[in-house]
Design an enzyme around this catalytic site. Structure first.
Site, PDB file in Angstrom:
ATOM      1  N   SER A 206      62.459  55.075  35.610  1.00  7.99           N
ATOM      2  CA  SER A 206      61.824  54.114  34.719  1.00  7.99           C
ATOM      3  C   SER A 206      60.661  53.380  35.394  1.00  7.99           C
ATOM      4  O   SER A 206      59.678  53.985  35.782  1.00  7.99           O
ATOM      5  CB  SER A 206      62.880  53.144  34.190  1.00  7.99           C
ATOM      6  OG  SER A 206      62.378  52.320  33.179  1.00  7.99           O
TER       7      SER A 206
ATOM      8  N   ASP B  70      55.982  52.018  30.513  1.00  6.56           N
ATOM      9  CA  ASP B  70      56.548  52.143  31.856  1.00  6.56           C
ATOM     10  C   ASP B  70      56.675  53.622  32.210  1.00  6.56           C
ATOM     11  O   ASP B  70      56.182  54.495  31.494  1.00  6.56           O
ATOM     12  CB  ASP B  70      57.897  51.419  31.946  1.00  6.56           C
ATOM     13  CG  ASP B  70      58.980  52.068  31.099  1.00  6.56           C
ATOM     14  OD1 ASP B  70      58.631  52.769  30.132  1.00  6.56           O
ATOM     15  OD2 ASP B  70      60.177  51.876  31.395  1.00  6.56           O
TER      16      ASP B  70
ATOM     17  N   ASP C 237      59.945  54.318  27.727  1.00  9.07           N
ATOM     18  CA  ASP C 237      60.893  53.721  26.785  1.00  9.07           C
ATOM     19  C   ASP C 237      60.644  52.223  26.619  1.00  9.07           C
ATOM     20  O   ASP C 237      61.321  51.549  25.847  1.00  9.07           O
ATOM     21  CB  ASP C 237      62.350  53.992  27.182  1.00  9.07           C
ATOM     22  CG  ASP C 237      62.763  53.355  28.498  1.00  9.07           C
ATOM     23  OD1 ASP C 237      61.888  52.816  29.217  1.00  9.07           O
ATOM     24  OD2 ASP C 237      63.965  53.413  28.819  1.00  9.07           O
TER      25      ASP C 237
END
EC number: 5.4.2.10
Length: 448
Positions: A99, A239, A243
């Protein structure tokens, strides 16, 4: 949280905390688990980290050795994996990504057949197998060995799905996109170009080590400057695995997840699309958001931090929107996870339908000053439960009263305590955050 799996999968520094052997064993177990009654189909996607390719091959080896057929979406987003799994009858999906973390970290997110994060009890079984305490898993042989198929068409279908949700052309809209040199690099511009926007893109040239590097939703200052200098109508920052989405308005102001929730919820209420007249937030949302919701007569609920908990609440109660300050926003009619590109399309819908600038849409909400510091500690639980730290938190809580608050919580993905204070002034916020941080240092909890 388990030994390996946190609130957002199995995450850590590549080949230090999360190794190729771990990935292989995750693949071995998932292929076996979902293949007890039929030949399993499992889809894999990845972000642009250099180690993502390594983990992809390791997972494929484990899955096919257990008899699973594997479909590769290659570089794509976490929400695209969720969409493909739930719309195309896969047993589960795997996203290789850490992430918003730096490039040297990576992670394995497993998504179940409903397009949602894997159940805790299954994660526990995976952990047992990794540690050698689970049951022995046989190897597939002969024609039962799994196959691997390139499946870029799945990613293309996801792009088509996003485009199909939009009812107005983006023609004449000047839109900035910060792709964080991550997953959005293969998706976002394609979507906005197809919808007619005049698209300006930055951080769209991944090289394996520049993902999230001074860019994207965690370093949005670059997009702020870009929007102002190029006189854009709006900007969106994603990011690493796309998401999350944060926005920048036409004046260069940051529109974080709380403000996105406010803008979208107010609009949805007017359109009679706000189920139960309720928005789901986490405990980290700003006090100003709740006061603004009360003024608009919109109800809200608070969950623990993590889009996992937001979605669970939404599904249990039938709510239509929820999210986090960090930019994980879930629109339950269209998705089962946070989806950065979908979020940006929804904000575009509000701007176009109301014929208002984003800067005007947030005029009525007053956000409290907030300071958040991430403190790397030796042991999160020990530090958080230290009596000296607990007393310091209670002291600050008493001082702030109803005009602010302090939250100290363990990160679900890193060896970090997050210390957050909201108060009437930024000086107060910094004062009380620093007070707690200094106590953590004095007690010997902070990693030097």
């Amino acid at each position: 949280m388990g030994k390996y799996f946190g609130t957002d999968g199995f995450r850590g520094e590549a080949n230090v905390d999360l190794t190729v052997e771990h990935a292989y064993k995750v693949g071995r177990f998932l292929g076996y688990y979902f293949g007890k009654e039929h030949r399993p189909k499992i889809v894999i996607g990845k972000d642009t980290r250099r180690s993502s390719y390594m983990f992809e091959y390791s997972l494929v080896a484990g899955l096919t050795a257990s008899g699973a057929d594997v479909y590769l979406l290659h570089v794509t987003s976490t929400p695209s994996i969720s969409y493909v799994v739930r719309s195309e009858d896969f047993d589960c999906g795997i996203m290789i990504s850490a992430s918003h973390n730096p490039y040297y970290d990576n992670g394995i997110k497993v998504i179940n057949g409903c397009g949602y994060k894997l159940e805790n009890e299954v994660e526990e079984l995976i952990e047992n197998y990794i540690d050698g305490t689970g049951e022995e898993i046989p190897y597939a042989t002969k024609e039962n060995i799994g196959r691997t198929t390139d499946y870029v068409i799945g990613r293309n279908r996801y792009i088509g799905y996003l485009i199909s949700l939009v009812t107005r052309s983006f023609k004449n809209m000047k839109v900035g996109l910060d792709c964080a040199n991550g997953s959005a690099s293969s998706l976002a511009k394609v979507v906005f170009d197809a919808l007619g926007a005049k698209t300006y893109v930055i951080n769209n040239e991944p090289n394996g080590i520049n993902i999230n590097e001074k860019c994207g939703s965690t370093h949005i200052e670059g997009l702020q400057k870009f929007v102002v200098e190029n006189h854009l109508d709006v900007g969106f920052a994603y990011d690493g695995d796309a998401d999350r989405c944060l926005a920048v308005d036409d004046k260069g102001n940051i529109i974080d997840g709380d403000l996105i929730l406010y803008v979208c919820a107010v609009y949805m209420k007017k359109k009679n699309e706000l189920n139960n007249n309720t928005v789901v937030t986490t405990i980290m949302s700003n006090l100003g958001l709740y006061k603004a919701f009360e003024e608009k007569e919109i109800a809200y609920e608070k969950t623990a931090v993590g889009d996992k908990y937001v979605y669970e609440n939404m599904m249990e109660n039938g709510h239509s929107i929820g999210g986090e300050q960090s930019g994980h926003i879930i629109f339950s009619k269209h998705a089962t996870t946070g989806d950065g590109i979908l979020t940006s399309l929804k904000l575009m819908e509000v701007i176009l339908e109301t014929k208002m600038k984003l800067s005007d849409l947030i005029k009525e909400i007053q956000i409290y000053p907030q300071v958040l510091k991430n403190v790397r500690v030796k042991d999160k639980k020990t530090a958080r439960e230290d009596a000296v730290i607990v007393n310091a938190i209670e002291e600050v809580t008493g001082i702030l009263g109803s005009n602010g608050r302090i939250i100290v919580r363990e990160s679900g993905t890193e060896p970090v305590l997050r210390v957050m204070v909201e108060a009437s002034t930024i000086e107060e916020c910094e004062k009380y955050v620093n007070l707690v941080v200094e106590k953590l240092k004095a007690q010997g909890h902070v990693v030097a």
